[in-house]
Design a protein around this motif. Structure first.
Motif, PDB file in Angstrom:
ATOM      1  N   ARG A  96       0.903  -1.116   0.063  1.00 13.01           N
ATOM      2  CA  ARG A  96      -0.006   0.077   0.014  1.00 13.01           C
ATOM      3  C   ARG A  96       0.772   1.256  -0.099  1.00 13.01           C
ATOM      4  NH1 ARG A  96      -5.192   0.545   1.371  1.00 13.01           N
ATOM      5  NH2 ARG A  96      -5.219  -1.452   2.793  1.00 13.01           N
ATOM      6  N   SER A  97       0.535   2.226  -0.736  1.00 12.12           N
ATOM      7  CA  SER A  97       1.298   3.618  -0.972  1.00 12.12           C
ATOM      8  C   SER A  97       0.387   4.646  -0.285  1.00 12.12           C
ATOM      9  CB  SER A  97       1.744   3.736  -2.174  1.00 12.12           C
ATOM     10  OG  SER A  97       0.498   3.929  -3.087  1.00 12.12           O
ATOM     11  N   ILE A  98       1.297   5.721   0.190  1.00 14.87           N
ATOM     12  CA  ILE A  98       0.672   6.797   0.732  1.00 14.87           C
ATOM     13  C   ILE A  98       0.484   7.966  -0.314  1.00 14.87           C
ATOM     14  CG2 ILE A  98       0.619   8.903   2.552  1.00 14.87           C
ATOM     15  CD1 ILE A  98       2.123   6.777   4.210  1.00 14.87           C
ATOM     16  N   PRO A  99      -0.439   8.372  -0.817  1.00 15.99           N
ATOM     17  CA  PRO A  99      -0.769   9.293  -2.203  1.00 15.99           C
ATOM     18  C   PRO A  99      -0.019  10.384  -1.991  1.00 15.99           C
ATOM     19  CG  PRO A  99      -3.007   8.634  -1.097  1.00 15.99           C
ATOM     20  CD  PRO A  99      -1.970   8.186  -0.077  1.00 15.99           C
ATOM     21  N   GLU A 100       0.199  11.012  -0.704  1.00 17.66           N
ATOM     22  CA  GLU A 100       0.989  12.389  -0.641  1.00 17.66           C
ATOM     23  C   GLU A 100       2.485  12.406  -0.925  1.00 17.66           C
ATOM     24  OE1 GLU A 100      -1.173  11.092   1.587  1.00 17.66           O
ATOM     25  OE2 GLU A 100      -2.854  12.817   1.558  1.00 17.66           O
ATOM     26  N   CYS A 101       3.262  10.959  -0.590  1.00 16.12           N
ATOM     27  CA  CYS A 101       4.482  11.155  -0.874  1.00 16.12           C
ATOM     28  C   CYS A 101       4.750   9.945  -1.696  1.00 16.12           C
ATOM     29  CB  CYS A 101       5.131  11.124   0.410  1.00 16.12           C
ATOM     30  SG  CYS A 101       4.521   9.547   1.400  1.00 16.12           S
ATOM     31  N   GLN A 102       3.784   8.857  -1.998  1.00 18.94           N
ATOM     32  CA  GLN A 102       4.002   7.751  -2.993  1.00 18.94           C
ATOM     33  C   GLN A 102       5.082   6.561  -2.211  1.00 18.94           C
ATOM     34  OE1 GLN A 102       2.628   7.186  -5.813  1.00 18.94           O
ATOM     35  NE2 GLN A 102       1.271   8.683  -5.229  1.00 18.94           N
ATOM     36  N   HIS A 103       5.405   6.776  -0.840  1.00 15.40           N
ATOM     37  CA  HIS A 103       6.092   5.863  -0.429  1.00 15.40           C
ATOM     38  C   HIS A 103       5.298   4.561   0.071  1.00 15.40           C
ATOM     39  CE1 HIS A 103       8.878   9.304   1.394  1.00 15.40           C
ATOM     40  NE2 HIS A 103       9.616   8.370   0.547  1.00 15.40           N
ATOM     41  N   CYS A 104       6.016   3.317  -0.278  1.00 15.44           N
ATOM     42  CA  CYS A 104       5.174   2.182  -0.239  1.00 15.44           C
ATOM     43  C   CYS A 104       5.533   1.247   0.998  1.00 15.44           C
ATOM     44  CB  CYS A 104       5.474   1.373  -1.355  1.00 15.44           C
ATOM     45  SG  CYS A 104       4.862   1.968  -3.077  1.00 15.44           S
ATOM     46  N   PRO A 118       5.893   6.783   7.683  1.00 16.60           N
ATOM     47  CA  PRO A 118       6.911   6.367   8.569  1.00 16.60           C
ATOM     48  C   PRO A 118       8.241   6.777   8.159  1.00 16.60           C
ATOM     49  CG  PRO A 118       5.373   4.451   8.099  1.00 16.60           C
ATOM     50  CD  PRO A 118       5.022   5.716   7.077  1.00 16.60           C
ATOM     51  N   ILE A 119       8.424   7.306   6.635  1.00 18.37           N
ATOM     52  CA  ILE A 119       9.538   7.655   6.253  1.00 18.37           C
ATOM     53  C   ILE A 119       9.673   9.033   6.371  1.00 18.37           C
ATOM     54  CG2 ILE A 119      10.917   7.759   4.185  1.00 18.37           C
ATOM     55  CD1 ILE A 119       9.949   5.089   3.301  1.00 18.37           C
ATOM     56  N   CYS A 120       8.694   9.967   5.462  1.00 16.72           N
ATOM     57  CA  CYS A 120       9.216  11.478   5.549  1.00 16.72           C
ATOM     58  C   CYS A 120       8.052  12.024   6.696  1.00 16.72           C
ATOM     59  CB  CYS A 120       8.681  11.931   4.246  1.00 16.72           C
ATOM     60  SG  CYS A 120       7.086  11.326   3.637  1.00 16.72           S
ATOM     61  N   ARG A 121       7.259  11.376   7.572  1.00 15.30           N
ATOM     62  CA  ARG A 121       6.836  12.011   8.758  1.00 15.30           C
ATOM     63  C   ARG A 121       5.563  13.077   8.089  1.00 15.30           C
ATOM     64  NH1 ARG A 121       7.288   8.435  12.327  1.00 15.30           N
ATOM     65  NH2 ARG A 121       9.434   7.843  12.661  1.00 15.30           N
ATOM     66  N   ASN A 122       5.358  13.076   6.469  1.00 16.88           N
ATOM     67  CA  ASN A 122       4.307  13.916   6.067  1.00 16.88           C
ATOM     68  C   ASN A 122       2.701  13.488   6.591  1.00 16.88           C
ATOM     69  OD1 ASN A 122       5.759  15.866   4.831  1.00 16.88           O
ATOM     70  ND2 ASN A 122       5.845  14.433   2.781  1.00 16.88           N
ATOM     71  N   SER A 123       1.893  14.223   7.033  1.00 11.02           N
ATOM     72  CA  SER A 123       0.707  13.725   7.893  1.00 11.02           C
ATOM     73  C   SER A 123      -0.529  13.900   6.539  1.00 11.02           C
ATOM     74  CB  SER A 123       0.462  14.838   8.972  1.00 11.02           C
ATOM     75  OG  SER A 123       1.666  14.467   9.908  1.00 11.02           O
ATOM     76  N   PRO A 124      -0.809  12.745   6.327  1.00  8.56           N
ATOM     77  CA  PRO A 124      -2.139  12.952   5.411  1.00  8.56           C
ATOM     78  C   PRO A 124      -3.255  13.435   6.267  1.00  8.56           C
ATOM     79  CG  PRO A 124      -1.621  10.697   6.057  1.00  8.56           C
ATOM     80  CD  PRO A 124      -0.450  11.377   6.590  1.00  8.56           C
ATOM     81  N   LYS A 125      -4.591  13.141   5.856  1.00  9.81           N
ATOM     82  CA  LYS A 125      -5.738  13.435   6.537  1.00  9.81           C
ATOM     83  C   LYS A 125      -5.706  12.655   7.869  1.00  9.81           C
ATOM     84  CE  LYS A 125     -10.738  13.252   6.172  1.00  9.81           C
ATOM     85  NZ  LYS A 125     -12.051  13.011   5.409  1.00  9.81           N
ATOM     86  N   CYS A 126      -6.035  13.270   9.107  1.00  7.63           N
ATOM     87  CA  CYS A 126      -5.958  12.223  10.182  1.00  7.63           C
ATOM     88  C   CYS A 126      -7.376  12.917  11.046  1.00  7.63           C
ATOM     89  CB  CYS A 126      -4.873  13.077  11.126  1.00  7.63           C
ATOM     90  SG  CYS A 126      -4.886  14.504  11.535  1.00  7.63           S
ATOM     91  N   THR A 127      -7.479  12.164  11.896  1.00  2.09           N
ATOM     92  CA  THR A 127      -8.552  12.396  12.824  1.00  2.09           C
ATOM     93  C   THR A 127      -8.506  12.911  14.279  1.00  2.09           C
ATOM     94  OG1 THR A 127      -8.633   9.944  13.647  1.00  2.09           O
ATOM     95  CG2 THR A 127     -10.008  10.470  11.464  1.00  2.09           C
ATOM     96  N   ASP A 143      -1.060  -0.316   7.536  1.00  2.00           N
ATOM     97  CA  ASP A 143      -2.462  -0.308   8.072  1.00  2.00           C
ATOM     98  C   ASP A 143      -2.375  -0.182   9.643  1.00  2.00           C
ATOM     99  OD1 ASP A 143      -3.336  -0.382   5.716  1.00  2.00           O
ATOM    100  OD2 ASP A 143      -4.230  -2.500   5.743  1.00  2.00           O
ATOM    101  N   GLN A 144      -1.426  -0.949  10.152  1.00  2.00           N
ATOM    102  CA  GLN A 144      -1.428  -0.956  11.662  1.00  2.00           C
ATOM    103  C   GLN A 144      -0.669   0.387  12.230  1.00  2.00           C
ATOM    104  OE1 GLN A 144       0.393  -4.448  13.617  1.00  2.00           O
ATOM    105  NE2 GLN A 144      -0.108  -5.786  11.896  1.00  2.00           N
ATOM    106  N   TRP A 145       0.139   0.925  11.365  1.00  2.00           N
ATOM    107  CA  TRP A 145       0.845   2.119  11.531  1.00  2.00           C
ATOM    108  C   TRP A 145      -0.059   3.352  11.680  1.00  2.00           C
ATOM    109  CZ3 TRP A 145       6.043   3.534  12.729  1.00  2.00           C
ATOM    110  CH2 TRP A 145       6.348   4.967  12.781  1.00  2.00           C
ATOM    111  N   LEU A 146      -0.693   3.411  10.513  1.00  2.00           N
ATOM    112  CA  LEU A 146      -1.853   4.496  10.288  1.00  2.00           C
ATOM    113  C   LEU A 146      -2.790   4.600  11.574  1.00  2.00           C
ATOM    114  CD1 LEU A 146      -1.629   4.831   6.351  1.00  2.00           C
ATOM    115  CD2 LEU A 146      -0.358   6.257   7.777  1.00  2.00           C
ATOM    116  N   LYS A 147      -3.272   3.468  11.727  1.00  2.00           N
ATOM    117  CA  LYS A 147      -4.337   3.422  12.930  1.00  2.00           C
ATOM    118  C   LYS A 147      -3.805   3.922  14.113  1.00  2.00           C
ATOM    119  CE  LYS A 147      -6.725  -0.585  11.059  1.00  2.00           C
ATOM    120  NZ  LYS A 147      -7.143  -2.105  11.273  1.00  2.00           N
ATOM    121  N   LEU A 148      -2.462   3.939  14.336  1.00  2.00           N
ATOM    122  CA  LEU A 148      -1.850   4.506  15.525  1.00  2.00           C
ATOM    123  C   LEU A 148      -1.415   6.003  15.339  1.00  2.00           C
ATOM    124  CD1 LEU A 148       0.041   1.173  16.964  1.00  2.00           C
ATOM    125  CD2 LEU A 148      -2.213   2.110  17.505  1.00  2.00           C
TER     126      LEU A 148
END
Length: 371
Positions: free
Chosen positions: A330-338, A355-364, A345-350
């Motif tokens: 799975r890739s993160i659209p903002e930075c294209q890191h795979c 995990p690489i560039c620390r850019n923050s996508p949409k969060c809750t 999935d486990q990482w983004l739930k927490l």
């Protein structure tokens, strides 16, 4: 000992057990070089007990992975497939056809995966350009050209016009598209091994290794893949060893005692009629992403070529495992890191950041009223 302390010391026990297992973790000579693990052992980077007899590798002066084949010399390791038990080799001096004349695998644990007989010819006065023959440049000179072929028609044609040098049985897979075809034999040689039998273990997500106090008997351990989730494995590997572990144990024990003392105290009673009323406070806790947002991120099933949007991203930085064919990424659209899909999935739930560039996508966010 209460439940909290029991869980804490259980985690420490598992941490120590896993730390010792990591003594034989994957290694490599350089970024982009093949990942080395059992039955192979990388000298000066892995203990001898991490490999099987005859599977010793080393790093040369250019940080290339090399193997010394008895009676045949040194070859560079291009790739290793642990599930099918195959290894690809080439010549460090970029003249593999020359090495085929002296290749002898009898004293090694390897054998040719594919084997073909190639006839080598020395052609002194022969205009090969009109026949689209592919010469062997590193064996040719100014006044002669060397060709090799396994095609019966091409061999018959060259026999009447050139001098036969030798016929060599080569562990290469070459399919000629035309009857009159020759090969420069620059492709890797493909070898395989039968012992130790660890392919079945690798195919089930486990890791093969020697049994304790044994130099030939192997066992398959599934703990590193199935006993721990990849996210937990990443957290465990991030530890700094036993000395740091002892320090952390003492520190956390101290924190636990202080927390117990604090939670055991009674909170002061505030008179609601008092003019000095305490105003409610709002604590904002930023959490991870919700499941629907995570599922909206693109997923890719890795093919046999293992081609990724970013060619250098061949390892998941969360679990530190190399990508394999048919795995879901799975890739993160903002930075294209795979990453592995289940890892990220486990990482983004927490934590709602890459995990690489620390850019923050949409969060809750969760608002908690504390009165």
């Amino acid at each position: 000992m209460d439940t909290t302390e029991t869980i804490f010391f259980l985690f420490i026990f598992l941490f120590v057990e896993y730390s010792f297992a990591q003594l034989c973790s994957d290694s490599s000579c350089h970024l982009g070089e093949p990942k080395i693990r059992f039955p192979f052992q990388l000298q000066n980077l892995q203990p001898k007990s991490c490999g099987y007899r005859g599977f010793n590798l080393s790093c040369d002066g250019s940080d290339q992975t090399v193997i010394d084949i008895p009676n045949s010399g040194q070859f560079t390791v291009q790739a290793i497939d642990y599930q099918t038990q195959r290894i690809w080799l080439n010549d460090p001096d970029s003249c593999l056809p020359k090495r085929l004349f002296t290749l002898n695998l009898s004293a090694s644990p390897f054998s040719g995966y594919f084997t073909q007989n190639f006839a080598f010819f020395n052609c002194a006065t022969f205009d090969y350009t009109k026949y689209k023959f592919n010469p062997i440049g590193c064996l040719s000179g100014h006044n002669y050209t060397v060709f090799a072929s396994s095609s019966v028609i091409a061999i018959s044609f060259l026999t009447s016009r050139c001098s036969l040098i030798s016929t060599v049985s080569a562990p290469v897979q070459w399919t000629f598209s035309e009857p009159m075809a020759t090969s420069d034999l620059s492709e890797d040689i493909l070898l395989s091994w039968d012992n130790p039998q660890c392919g079945w273990c690798e195919s089930r997500g486990g890791r093969c290794g020697l049994k304790s106090n044994s130099t030939t008997v192997t066992e398959c351990s599934l703990v590193s893949r199935r006993g721990f989730p990849r996210g937990a494995r990443y957290a465990i590997i991030a530890g700094a060893g036993v000395p740091a572990l002892l320090f952390v144990m003492g520190f956390l024990c101290c924190i636990c005692r202080k927390v117990k003392r604090f939670t055991g105290r009674r909170l002061p009673i505030v008179d609601s009629s008092s003019s000095a009323a305490v105003a409610p406070q709002t604590l904002v806790i930023t959490g991870g992403l919700d499941s629907s947002t995570i599922e909206s991120y693109p997923k890719t099933i890795l093919g046999e070529s293992r081609r990724l949007p970013k060619p250098n991203d061949n390892t998941c930085t969360i679990c530190l495992s190399e990508y394999k064919p048919k795995e879901t990424l799975r890739s993160i659209p903002e930075c294209q890191h795979c990453f592995h899909a289940d890892c990220v999935d486990q990482w983004l739930k927490l934590k709602a950041s890459c995990p690489i560039c620390r850019n923050s996508p949409k969060c809750t966010s969760v608002d908690i009223q504390v009165s």
